[in-house]
Enzyme design. Structure first.
Site, PDB file in Angstrom:
ATOM      1  N   GLY A  36     -39.145  28.344 -27.024  1.00  0.00           N
ATOM      2  CA  GLY A  36     -38.926  30.309 -27.166  1.00  0.00           C
ATOM      3  C   GLY A  36     -38.299  30.258 -28.861  1.00  0.00           C
ATOM      4  N   CYS A  91     -35.029  23.238 -25.221  1.00  0.00           N
ATOM      5  CA  CYS A  91     -34.785  23.966 -26.275  1.00  0.00           C
ATOM      6  C   CYS A  91     -34.301  25.719 -25.841  1.00  0.00           C
ATOM      7  CB  CYS A  91     -35.481  24.194 -27.756  1.00  0.00           C
ATOM      8  SG  CYS A  91     -35.343  24.708 -29.042  1.00  0.00           S
ATOM      9  N   TYR A  92     -35.200  26.588 -26.365  1.00  0.00           N
ATOM     10  CA  TYR A  92     -34.331  27.446 -25.533  1.00  0.00           C
ATOM     11  C   TYR A  92     -34.143  27.544 -23.813  1.00  0.00           C
ATOM     12  CZ  TYR A  92     -34.406  32.334 -24.522  1.00  0.00           C
ATOM     13  OH  TYR A  92     -34.533  33.520 -23.640  1.00  0.00           O
ATOM     14  N   HIS A 130     -37.143  18.158 -28.716  1.00  0.00           N
ATOM     15  CA  HIS A 130     -38.164  18.506 -27.990  1.00  0.00           C
ATOM     16  C   HIS A 130     -38.989  16.891 -27.728  1.00  0.00           C
ATOM     17  CE1 HIS A 130     -39.221  22.754 -28.763  1.00  0.00           C
ATOM     18  NE2 HIS A 130     -38.266  22.283 -30.230  1.00  0.00           N
ATOM     19  N   GLU A 148     -41.718  16.548 -25.949  1.00  0.00           N
ATOM     20  CA  GLU A 148     -42.954  16.706 -26.038  1.00  0.00           C
ATOM     21  C   GLU A 148     -43.692  15.968 -27.453  1.00  0.00           C
ATOM     22  OE1 GLU A 148     -41.805  20.998 -26.903  1.00  0.00           O
ATOM     23  OE2 GLU A 148     -40.914  18.919 -25.463  1.00  0.00           O
ATOM     24  N   ASP A 182     -67.650  20.188 -24.023  1.00  0.00           N
ATOM     25  CA  ASP A 182     -67.232  21.229 -22.333  1.00  0.00           C
ATOM     26  C   ASP A 182     -68.639  21.048 -21.412  1.00  0.00           C
ATOM     27  OD1 ASP A 182     -64.752  20.760 -23.035  1.00  0.00           O
ATOM     28  OD2 ASP A 182     -64.597  23.239 -24.423  1.00  0.00           O
ATOM     29  N   LYS A 226     -58.728  18.941 -23.248  1.00  0.00           N
ATOM     30  CA  LYS A 226     -59.620  18.552 -23.518  1.00  0.00           C
ATOM     31  C   LYS A 226     -59.348  17.070 -23.311  1.00  0.00           C
ATOM     32  CE  LYS A 226     -62.603  19.906 -26.254  1.00  0.00           C
ATOM     33  NZ  LYS A 226     -63.976  20.701 -26.488  1.00  0.00           N
TER      34      LYS A 226
END
Length: 513
Positions: free
Chosen positions: A55, A82-83, A172, A174, A230, A369
């Site tokens: 954040g 992180c945050y 991070h 990710e 979709d 997705k």
């Protein structure tokens, strides 16, 4: 079928969706919730683990997002990123300070391989690159914690309290730039939370089909099929569930790519559903006669689509259920309460109010997705539909600069087909995220067959991006561009010049209009 669940608590991080996607990629179901979610609701979900996102705030400021200390006393494993790392430290009695030297980007990090988070990654060295983005840092870890990673400027790049199953990383994991980052997330999920990785699209398909059948009974279902990923996957799922009770209305406005309308129709030919293709090109062209402004084009096409859909739907009679192709990023981005709204998604906005339906069915509402594409393959959809690139609703109409004519449509369809064919022949169709041709309104002098020409300039556009919010132009090899250009000017009439767009987003957008 129940799944082990991990909750991702969002503190305003830009990577909240990415964290959730990484968890799903590890075969574990997860949901993104606001940090304001009541503790009782979190406990009721019986999560196998909780992940705090990053954040933009400084945790020591009174206005910054906070969390109840009680969440760390539930016995549920927590990973702070992180945050989230700083919040864990601050809440549990540690200290967070402003960095003397901030860290941004790739940073060499030294790891303690005795940590359960890192030690189970057999091929991970003690030193590797992590992706940092912070101006504050944990200057003192809470009691009961130990430091498990550090950098030259961050003494507590990771910390843990193994006994209480509390883990935190300042970097991070990710993002792809963090080496072994996804393996770290997988280690937290499997080794700390005890997740088995029971989230699969085969299991999801089976559960969703049974749920839809139970809901619909013998009712009628209506779906507006655009031919996009979709809506196509939603149609395939409903076809498996209710068969002939489903009617798909495919409004072909005439602005799809070469052969695309036929490909969509062929893809659903053997699905046992009521497939209605409305060839409405002349209706759309008549509404767009004399229109050059791109926003007017978009609005005109959007309104006419609803009118055509309305006329066709009336022929069906009373419809019990309406299907939407809402996917999980739509839900997250639309926000709730104080959550950030990235963009609002009004997937039923403008649908005719005469359609009398009991309920809206959103069979893809829980999926990202890439999961939608995987589900499509599981259901037997062709690669043509599953791997379809993002395509604007107005189609080629906004890839023709200026007024649309039949001649311009034919020119663009042929030129765009050649470009896409050359990209595929070069094996770039899996790595370039979006590529297409734009017919500009510029004409210039050329020479063909010893004669003077005064014809259109065609622009080629290809980008690489992970989120389509920012994009880099693709560095397509010159020989591929040369082959495409040569074929276009020789095979397509009225084009004598081809240019390649090398602008990033921002400042440009991906589409030209």
């Amino acid at each position: 079928m129940s799944h082990q669940t991990v909750i991702v608590l969002d503190f305003g991080g830009q990577y909240n969706q990415l964290i959730a996607r990484r968890v799903r990629e590890c075969g574990v179901y997860c949901e993104v919730k606001s940090y304001k979610t009541p503790l009782e609701e979190i406990k009721a979900a019986n999560p196998a683990g909780i992940i705090f996102t990053g954040g933009p705030n400084s945790v020591y400021l009174e206005t910054s997002p906070r969390i109840s200390r009680e969440i760390f006393e539930l016995g549920i494993p927590v990973l702070g990123i992180c945050y989230g790392c700083q919040l864990m430290a601050y809440t549990l009695g540690g200290e967070v300070s402003t960095c003397v030297t901030s860290e941004y980007g790739k940073t060499e990090t030294e790891y303690d391989k005795s940590s359960l988070l890192f030690g189970s990654i057999s091929d991970m060295p003690e030193k590797a690159v992590s992706w940092m983005s912070h101006t504050d840092y944990v200057s003192k870890v809470p009691e009961g914690f130990r430091i498990t990673a550090h950098t030259a400027n961050c003494p507590a790049a990771a910390m843990e309290n193994k006994e209480k199953k509390l883990y935190a990383v300042q970097f991070h994991p990710e993002v792809n730039h963090t080496q072994y980052g996804i393996k770290m997330i997988d280690s937290f999920l499997k080794n700390v939370c005890g997740c088995t990785g029971d989230w699969t699209m085969a299991g999801y398909a089976k559960t969703a089909i049974n749920d839809i059948r139970a809901k619909v009974g013998d009712g009628k279902v209506l779906l507006a099929l655009s031919g996009g990923v979709d809506s196509s996957v939603a149609a395939a799922l409903l076809a498996k569930a209710v068969g002939s009770q489903l009617t798909c209305i495919f409004v072909d406005h005439g602005f799809m790519r070469k052969n695309e309308g036929d490909e969509v129709e062929a893809a659903f030919a053997d699905w046992g559903i009521n497939f209605v293709r409305v060839n409405a090109k002349e209706q759309f062209m008549s509404k767009l006669r004399g229109v050059s402004d791109p926003e007017t084009k978009r609005k005109t096409i959007g309104e006419e689509f609803i009118r055509v859909f309305e006329r066709e739907a009336k022929k069906i009679g009373v419809v019990d259920y309406l299907v939407q192709g809402t996917i999980y990023p739509d839900v997250i981005e639309s926000g709730a309460g104080d959550a950030a709204v990235i963009k609002s998604h009004h997937n039923v906005g403008g649908l005719p109010d005469y359609v009398d339906f009991k309920e809206i069915i959103e069979p893809l509402r829980l999926l990202f997705k890439d999961e939608v594409r995987a589900l499509g393959r599981e259901l037997g959809l062709s690669d043509i539909l599953v791997d379809r690139q993002p395509f604007p609703g107005p189609g080629l109409a906004i890839r023709i600069i200026g007024e649309i004519t039949d001649e311009k449509l034919d020119i663009l369809k042929d030129a765009d087909f050649i470009f896409r064919e050359e990209i595929a022949k070069a094996g770039l169709d899996k790595t370039v995220n979006q590529y297409f041709a734009v017919l500009t309104n510029n004409r210039s002098v050329g020479v063909m067959g010893d004669g003077r020409t005064y014809d259109y300039t065609l622009a080629l556009r290809a980008v690489e991006t992970s989120d389509f919010m920012t994009a880099e132009f693709s560095r397509i090899p010159y020989d591929v561009l040369a082959a495409a250009s040569n074929r276009i000017v020789n095979e397509v009439k009225n084009i004598n010049r081809v240019v390649y767009d090398i602008t990033t987003k921002p400042p440009a957008t991906i589409e030209w209009e």
